[in-house]
Design a protein around this motif. Structure first.
Motif, mmCIF file in Angstrom:
data_model
loop_
_atom_site.group_PDB
_atom_site.id
_atom_site.type_symbol
_atom_site.label_atom_id
_atom_site.label_comp_id
_atom_site.label_asym_id
_atom_site.label_seq_id
_atom_site.Cartn_x
_atom_site.Cartn_y
_atom_site.Cartn_z
ATOM 1 N N GLY B 87 -11.840 -5.253 0.720
ATOM 2 C CA GLY B 87 -10.524 -4.149 0.866
ATOM 3 C C GLY B 87 -11.522 -3.221 2.792
ATOM 4 O O GLY B 87 -10.314 -3.311 3.219
ATOM 5 N N ALA B 90 -9.872 -5.438 5.030
ATOM 6 C CA ALA B 90 -8.171 -4.837 5.746
ATOM 7 C C ALA B 90 -7.744 -3.448 5.846
ATOM 8 O O ALA B 90 -7.175 -3.431 6.528
ATOM 9 N N LEU B 94 -6.181 -1.904 9.536
ATOM 10 C CA LEU B 94 -4.259 -1.238 9.285
ATOM 11 C C LEU B 94 -4.578 0.477 9.904
ATOM 12 O O LEU B 94 -4.519 1.140 9.608
ATOM 13 N N LEU B 106 1.018 -1.754 4.572
ATOM 14 C CA LEU B 106 -0.041 0.149 3.660
ATOM 15 C C LEU B 106 0.768 -0.226 2.017
ATOM 16 O O LEU B 106 0.591 0.391 1.243
ATOM 17 N N PHE B 107 2.673 -0.150 2.482
ATOM 18 C CA PHE B 107 3.686 0.161 1.211
ATOM 19 C C PHE B 107 2.852 -1.247 0.793
ATOM 20 O O PHE B 107 3.165 -1.000 -0.939
ATOM 21 N N PHE B 109 1.224 -3.398 -0.038
ATOM 22 C CA PHE B 109 -0.701 -2.948 -0.942
ATOM 23 C C PHE B 109 -0.483 -1.757 -2.313
ATOM 24 O O PHE B 109 -0.927 -2.139 -3.696
ATOM 25 N N ILE B 110 0.326 -0.655 -1.526
ATOM 26 C CA ILE B 110 0.398 0.038 -2.932
ATOM 27 C C ILE B 110 1.130 0.408 -4.309
ATOM 28 O O ILE B 110 1.464 0.347 -4.693
ATOM 29 N N LEU B 149 -7.925 -3.206 -5.611
ATOM 30 C CA LEU B 149 -7.903 -3.286 -3.956
ATOM 31 C C LEU B 149 -7.124 -2.488 -3.240
ATOM 32 O O LEU B 149 -7.152 -2.157 -2.689
ATOM 33 N N PRO B 150 -5.239 -1.773 -3.990
ATOM 34 C CA PRO B 150 -4.704 -1.481 -3.216
ATOM 35 C C PRO B 150 -5.930 -0.141 -3.218
ATOM 36 O O PRO B 150 -5.098 0.141 -2.343
ATOM 37 N N VAL B 153 -8.084 0.303 -0.548
ATOM 38 C CA VAL B 153 -7.254 0.023 1.270
ATOM 39 C C VAL B 153 -7.091 0.878 1.643
ATOM 40 O O VAL B 153 -7.609 1.674 2.686
ATOM 41 N N TRP B 154 -6.716 1.811 0.644
ATOM 42 C CA TRP B 154 -5.849 2.830 1.321
ATOM 43 C C TRP B 154 -6.949 3.875 1.688
ATOM 44 O O TRP B 154 -7.164 4.737 2.455
ATOM 45 N N THR B 268 -6.367 9.782 -5.396
ATOM 46 C CA THR B 268 -4.822 10.586 -4.258
ATOM 47 C C THR B 268 -5.324 9.286 -3.504
ATOM 48 O O THR B 268 -4.127 10.096 -2.888
ATOM 49 N N MET B 269 -5.793 8.367 -3.528
ATOM 50 C CA MET B 269 -6.087 7.298 -2.549
ATOM 51 C C MET B 269 -6.324 8.013 -0.860
ATOM 52 O O MET B 269 -5.863 7.041 -0.203
ATOM 53 N N GLY B 270 -7.240 9.172 -1.283
ATOM 54 C CA GLY B 270 -7.462 9.657 -0.078
ATOM 55 C C GLY B 270 -6.540 10.619 0.673
ATOM 56 O O GLY B 270 -5.890 11.378 1.558
ATOM 57 N N ALA B 271 -4.636 10.581 0.070
ATOM 58 C CA ALA B 271 -4.072 11.845 0.158
ATOM 59 C C ALA B 271 -4.522 13.538 0.236
ATOM 60 O O ALA B 271 -4.632 14.240 1.566
#
Lengths: 300, 273
Positions: B87, B90, B94, B106-107, B109-110, B149-150, B153-154, B268-271
């Motif tokens: 990750g 990757a 990105l 990115l899209f 992966f998620i 992994l998704p 990565v995010w 929240t995957m970093g959001a």
């Protein structure tokens, strides 16, 4: 001259791409190929217990799904479970987040204890609810309620869906609380104070200032949450095993029954495809929300 | 603070603590039941006051629980390590020196994370069966890697974006390559990011049940599967059940409590920071 420039650019592009490739290839192989195979199997009639039963069946599996009572029940149970869990846990999560965002004693400890239900292994949580809290003979809740003339209620058998929703709400409220609290904490307290000075009462300032501000966070929590709740399996497996009858059988649990109790691979694959379609609808909205929040972050 | 504000604070605190108590109670009850003897745990009325004993914890730990626990640890740690190894490069590709169409990647992966488990279970089961990989803890770790992994990565990307870009320019002037940048700049600066990613991977793979129950049976069975054996317990093994549930939940509970600050960002995957 031009050719060599292009090859330099090409080499640079590949140099940039190289670190991405291992992860990309890995994910592609392990998620996309099985999914394609699921779609492929869904057009075959195949029972693992009957050797040689692998036969092209066209849309038969899908036709069966349309007339099958079980799948309709499972779709309905999935929708009912997901919507009620998300709605209730968003409302409770918002309430708890607002309490934790105000002046209270022991705020840090409250937050720490509140996230515990989300961290507890779902299998363990469901088991504790079933055997030590809801069990009609030895459980704490029927005992506490017995003076109110309810007798020894067998919650799990009499109100199975309510029991599943309760355990899931218990688990997902902390998740919603965390996300909404982060939204509340990004709010500038001076705006609220100014509103109070302007004579806005608590309800007005909640509706006009707080709610619009946390709305993207509520949406994000609800959408991410529903992607997980749609897949609920552990709680149902431990608490009700889909029953009584099919009262709490959702799509993942039905797929488990068809594939691993009935060994009907074709039918199970068709159910998997239906699950993907249902999830894709939710996921599309989730991704849009996620991207819009990332853009807000980037603009700051 | 004037009197009205103090009264307001006391009322809100009381209300808050009642709510927190209700939500935390099942966890507390799990701990208490685990510290009882079997007759106390299955008594009517429920036993509230008792002398705590570690007897059932000892029973669980000296019984057949440890192999399940070790399988969970192996699958979780191995998949977490793989997520970081795959990750981080990757995420770099990105964010720091992005590839073309990074947004699409990115899209992609998620979107795989949002594909329901049900969509891939049957082929993975058949594949594992044909490759003699059923009931194999490494196969389970490989699947957990695709789950995490998704998210990894995010999440790692959101941390990489916070590193000042000048640092990479300076390193590049010094002639540092990709590997050098990762070791000298990225890893030291996003240590909290690596911790957050590991935490999320640990939570999701440690608690995972759907694949575990369908792809393992005995040799590679993980901690949640140990709890399945208590489903049919009819008032006989409540204390043992509670002790086992406590032990099975402990690693994630502790990790989540220690890394509370990273939890929200990870989920929240970093959001949300």
């Amino acid at each position: 001259m031009r050719a060599s420039a292009a090859s330099v650019f090409g080499r640079e592009a590949w140099r940039r791409r190289l670190p991405l490739l291992p992860a990309f290839i890995y994910i592609f192989l392990v998620t996309q190929i099985p999914f394609v195979l699921t779609v492929y199997y869904s057009f075959f009639s195949w029972n693992l217990l009957k050797p040689g039963s692998f036969q092209f069946a066209g849309l038969q599996n899908y036709a069966d799904l349309l007339t099958n009572e079980s799948i309709r029940t499972a779709v309905w149970n999935t929708v009912l479970l997901t919507l009620s869990v998300i709605a209730i846990s968003v409302v409770l999560g918002l309430a708890v987040a607002m309490l934790l965002n105000s002046e209270v004693f022991g705020k840090g400890l409250m937050r720490t204890l509140m996230i515990a239900p989300f961290l507890i292994m779902p299998t363990a949580g469901a088991l504790i609810w079933k055997d030590t809290l809801l069990n009609p003979l030895f459980g704490l809740l029927p005992y506490l309620l017995s003076p109110f003339g309810l007798g020894r209620v067998d919650f799990v058998n009499q109100f199975p869906m309510v029991a599943v929703v309760t355990v899931e709400v218990w688990r997902w409220t902390p998740f919603m609380m965390l996300i909404i609290l982060a939204g509340l904490q990004s709010q500038n307290p001076e705006i609220l104070e100014a509103a109070t000075v302007d004579g806005a009462n608590a309800i007005q300032s909640f509706r006009r200032i707080t709610l619009p501000l946390v709305r993207p966070f509520i949406e994000l929590g609800a959408l991410l949450g529903s992607l997980f709740v749609v897949q609920t399996f552990d709680t149902i497996f431990m608490l009700t095993y889909g029953g009584p009858g099919e009262d709490t059988t959702n799509i993942p649990f039905l797929l488990y029954l068809v594939a691993f109790q009935g060994f009907n691979i074709g039918q199970a694959s068709a159910i998997g495809v239906v699950a993907v379609i249902m999830t894709t609808i939710v996921a599309t909205f989730a991704l849009r929300t996620l991207f819009s929040i990332f853009q807000i972050e980037a603009r700051r | 603070m004037d009197a009205a504000a103090l009264r307001n604070k006391i009322v809100k605190s009381a209300l808050g603590w009642v709510v927190i108590f209700i939500f935390f109670f099942p966890v507390l009850w799990m701990w208490l039941e685990g510290l009882k003897t079997e007759p106390q745990a299955a008594s009517t009325p429920p036993t509230i006051f008792f002398t705590p004993t570690l007897q059932e914890f000892q029973t669980v730990l000296s019984g057949d629980f440890p192999p399940y626990f070790i399988n969970s640890a192996t699958a979780s740690l191995l998949s977490t390590l793989l997520v970081l190894v795959l990750g981080l490069p990757a995420a770099y590709a990105l964010s720091i020196r992005p590839v073309k169409r990074a947004r699409d990647a990115l899209f992609f992966f998620i979107s795989t994370r949002f594909l329901p488990f049900a969509a891939s279970l049957v082929p993975l089961y058949l594949l594992a069966r044909d490759l003699q990989l059923l009931d194999n803890v490494f196969a389970l770790a490989a699947i957990y890697t695709t789950i995490n992994l998704p998210l990894g990565v995010w999440l790692l990307r959101s941390f990489l974006l916070e590193i000042p870009h000048d640092l990479f320019e300076a390193a590049r002037v010094d002639g540092a390559g990709f590997g050098n940048e990762i070791v000298r700049i990225v890893i030291p600066l996003i240590a909290p990011g690596l911790a957050a990613t590991s935490l999320i991977c640990l939570i999701f793979s440690w608690n995972e049940f759907f694949y575990a129950v369908n792809l393992t049976s005995s040799a590679a069975a993980t901690a949640p599967l140990f709890l399945v054996s208590f489903i049919s317990g009819r008032g006989l093994f409540y204390a043992k059940l509670a002790a086992a549930a406590t032990l099975a939940s402990l690693p994630v509970l502790l990790a989540g409590w220690i890394a509370q600050k990273q939890l929200i960002r990870g989920l929240t995957m970093g959001a949300v920071k």
